[in-house]
Design an enzyme around this catalytic site. Structure first.
Site, PDB file in Angstrom:
ATOM      1  N   ARG A 147       0.864  -1.171   0.000  1.00  0.00           N
ATOM      2  CA  ARG A 147       0.000   0.000   0.000  1.00  0.00           C
ATOM      3  C   ARG A 147       0.909   1.232   0.000  1.00  0.00           C
ATOM      4  NH1 ARG A 147      -2.128  -3.407   4.184  1.00  0.00           N
ATOM      5  NH2 ARG A 147      -4.190  -4.247   3.655  1.00  0.00           N
ATOM      6  N   LYS A 171      -2.182  -2.066   8.048  1.00  0.00           N
ATOM      7  CA  LYS A 171      -3.353  -1.472   8.683  1.00  0.00           C
ATOM      8  C   LYS A 171      -3.460  -1.923  10.131  1.00  0.00           C
ATOM      9  CE  LYS A 171      -6.366  -0.717   4.685  1.00  0.00           C
ATOM     10  NZ  LYS A 171      -7.676  -1.039   4.088  1.00  0.00           N
ATOM     11  N   HIS A 243      -1.860   2.263  -5.951  1.00  0.00           N
ATOM     12  CA  HIS A 243      -2.560   1.007  -5.654  1.00  0.00           C
ATOM     13  C   HIS A 243      -2.655   0.108  -6.879  1.00  0.00           C
ATOM     14  CE1 HIS A 243      -4.346  -0.495  -1.988  1.00  0.00           C
ATOM     15  NE2 HIS A 243      -5.281  -1.097  -2.677  1.00  0.00           N
ATOM     16  N   ARG A 246      -0.116  -2.502  -6.692  1.00  0.00           N
ATOM     17  CA  ARG A 246      -0.490  -3.558  -5.736  1.00  0.00           C
ATOM     18  C   ARG A 246      -1.464  -4.546  -6.387  1.00  0.00           C
ATOM     19  NH1 ARG A 246      -1.020  -4.652  -0.115  1.00  0.00           N
ATOM     20  NH2 ARG A 246      -3.139  -5.092   0.606  1.00  0.00           N
ATOM     21  N   HIS A 269      -4.100  -9.019   3.837  1.00  0.00           N
ATOM     22  CA  HIS A 269      -5.563  -9.032   3.902  1.00  0.00           C
ATOM     23  C   HIS A 269      -6.033  -9.843   5.107  1.00  0.00           C
ATOM     24  CE1 HIS A 269      -6.016  -8.270  -0.714  1.00  0.00           C
ATOM     25  NE2 HIS A 269      -5.847  -7.160  -0.024  1.00  0.00           N
ATOM     26  N   TYR A 278      -9.012 -11.165  -7.053  1.00  0.00           N
ATOM     27  CA  TYR A 278      -8.007 -11.244  -8.114  1.00  0.00           C
ATOM     28  C   TYR A 278      -8.182 -12.487  -8.977  1.00  0.00           C
ATOM     29  CZ  TYR A 278      -5.913  -7.435  -5.577  1.00  0.00           C
ATOM     30  OH  TYR A 278      -5.716  -6.231  -4.963  1.00  0.00           O
TER      31      TYR A 278
END
Length: 297
Positions: A147, A171, A243, A246, A269, A278
């Site tokens: 990110r 995160k 992004h 990514r 994630h 994806y």
């Protein structure tokens, strides 16, 4: 139970109990601020709110032409706020408990072909110190699937290049180890040894990998500008951002047959369902999986 006091308490709860990032906390507090402004115009206290008031607020917000995604995120933020009030301030009833979040279509992200990534990287002017830095930035973005916030906060103390890994703080301050490839290592070392070593570094920024001309950590905006200028330079007719690299990292791994759980770990994630998007990008890849592994194929 007033707006200001509960907002401050809610912020501390998000910081220390939920351990959310500052960006996420700001988003939650902005959602509460919007509702506060609406309610203050109507002289409504928190304890007076009903589901009808919340619905009217959402109708009012829709007049600003917000997207379905924004509306869903707004409701999610307010649900977190009122659930907190119910838990810590004994708010009863919870006015948002029965409000439904709009269903969202899973948007397949835009990705770059490897030829387009090569073209962007090759367009960098390496005659300037910033060029060596920018090449290292793009190689790390694409090579590690970071990110933009993870990239600008990457620390020298978290580089383990001798074993081909870097440590990322993602995160919610969650740490993960991410493998880094030979190309990214090569250009990262060139930048660190030949450019960054020559800079006068601003106090407090000594551990940041990527620095601006003034020796301070780069901003998110600067990364966007670097990428936008390169896209314009090569005439790339796609809306791209940091992004996008990514997304490309993940989709290229899926196309190459990488294990989805491994990709989930590398991207950081929480849920495998986030990573699964994806698999929708390359239908030929999905067909090859069926052909190779299904007993009736």
């Amino acid at each position: 139970m007033d707006w200001n006091t509960t907002s401050k308490d809610f912020k501390r709860y998000l910081e220390f109990e939920r351990n959310l990032s500052q960006n996420s906390i700001s988003a939650y507090l902005n959602d509460v601020q919007k509702l506060k402004i609406y309610c203050e115009d109507l002289n409504l206290e928190i304890k007076d709110l009903s589901p009808r008031h919340i619905q009217d607020f959402l109708v009012w917000m829709s007049t600003f032409s917000i997207s379905t995604f924004t509306q869903a995120r707004l409701i999610s933020g307010l649900k977190a706020y009122f659930n907190y009030l119910q838990l810590e301030h004994e708010l009863d009833p919870n006015p948002i408990e029965l409000i439904e979040t709009p269903r969202l279509e899973r948007k397949i992200p835009d990705v770059l072909h490897i030829e387009e990534i090569d073209a962007l990287i090759n367009a960098i002017d390496l005659s300037s110190p910033e060029g060596a830095r920018n090449k290292a930035i793009l190689e790390v973005l694409y090579g590690c699937g970071l990110r933009v916030s993870e990239l600008i906060n990457l620390k020298i103390s978290n580089l383990f290049l001798d074993i081909d890994f870097i440590k990322i703080e993602g995160k919610g301050s969650k740490e993960r180890l991410v493998p880094i490839g030979s190309q990214a290592i090569k250009y990262l070392k060139i930048y660190l040894q030949e450019v960054r070593n020559q800079q006068k570094i601003k106090l407090g920024h000594e551990d940041f990998v990527f620095l601006n001309r003034r020796g301070a950590a780069l901003s998110r905006v600067m990364i966007f500008i670097i990428i936008k200028e390169l896209a314009t330079k090569i005439g790339l007719n796609k809306q791209i951002s940091p992004h996008t690299f990514r997304h490309s990292f993940a989709s290229h791994l899926v196309e190459g047959g990488a294990d989805l759980r491994a990709i989930q770990d590398m991207l950081g994630h929480e849920s495998i369902t986030t990573t699964e998007i994806y698999t929708h990008i390359d239908k030929e890849y999905l067909q090859s999986v069926i052909t190779q592994f299904h007993p009736r194929s």
